[in-house]
Design a protein around this motif. Structure first.
Motif, short mmCIF file in Angstrom:
data_model
loop_
_atom_site.label_atom_id
_atom_site.label_comp_id
_atom_site.label_asym_id
_atom_site.label_seq_id
_atom_site.Cartn_x
_atom_site.Cartn_y
_atom_site.Cartn_z
N PHE A 71 0.83 -1.20 0.00
CA PHE A 71 0.00 0.00 0.00
C PHE A 71 0.87 1.26 0.00
O PHE A 71 0.60 2.22 -0.73
N LEU A 72 1.92 1.26 0.81
CA LEU A 72 2.83 2.41 0.85
C LEU A 72 3.51 2.63 -0.49
O LEU A 72 3.73 3.78 -0.90
N ALA A 73 3.82 1.55 -1.19
CA ALA A 73 4.42 1.68 -2.52
C ALA A 73 3.46 2.38 -3.47
O ALA A 73 3.86 3.28 -4.23
N ASP A 74 2.20 2.00 -3.42
CA ASP A 74 1.20 2.67 -4.26
C ASP A 74 1.01 4.12 -3.86
O ASP A 74 0.87 5.00 -4.70
N LEU A 75 1.03 4.38 -2.55
CA LEU A 75 0.79 5.72 -2.02
C LEU A 75 1.93 6.68 -2.33
O LEU A 75 1.71 7.84 -2.68
N THR A 76 3.17 6.17 -2.24
CA THR A 76 4.35 7.06 -2.35
C THR A 76 5.12 6.91 -3.65
O THR A 76 5.99 7.73 -3.93
N GLY A 77 4.87 5.83 -4.39
CA GLY A 77 5.62 5.59 -5.61
C GLY A 77 6.96 4.92 -5.37
O GLY A 77 7.74 4.72 -6.31
#
Length: 113
Positions: A71-77
């Protein structure tokens, strides 16, 4: 092929999204990390040096840590840890946090609360 979190169960993604957003909104500084990661400790040490309180979320010890990292990868790139949030905004990882501190920018970001 979708994003990493889109491959997860929608209920899991929804819960992780709520949990991450709740942590980010409740704490002035949040470090999503893994205890074995030297860059995570680099970020933490910046806040220790500044005598600034932070909330450490060890993804390797959470049952939903993998999903949270997706989720953090999607949120922050960025899919790597740490993901450091100050006043609700991602400022990057360990090196970025250290650079912002050395340039005096991090102190200004903290004062914008």
């Amino acid at each position: 092929m979708g994003t990493a979190s889109s491959q997860l169960d929608p209920e899991v993604t929804e819960k992780v999204s709520r949990d991450v957003n709740d942590l980010i909104s409740k704490h002035r500084v949040v470090i999503f990390a893994k205890n074995i990661c030297p860059y995570c400790h680099m970020a933490k040490n910046v806040f220790i040096e500044m005598n600034e309180a932070y909330h450490w979320v060890d993804l390797s010890k959470r049952p939903d840590g993998r999903e949270m990292q997706y989720f953090l990868a999607d949120l922050t790139g960025q899919s790597t840890v740490p993901r450091v949030f100050v006043n609700g905004k991602c400022i990057g990882g360990g090196q970025e946090t250290q650079e912002l501190y050395k340039k005096g920018i991090l102190q200004n970001l903290l004062n914008q609360s």
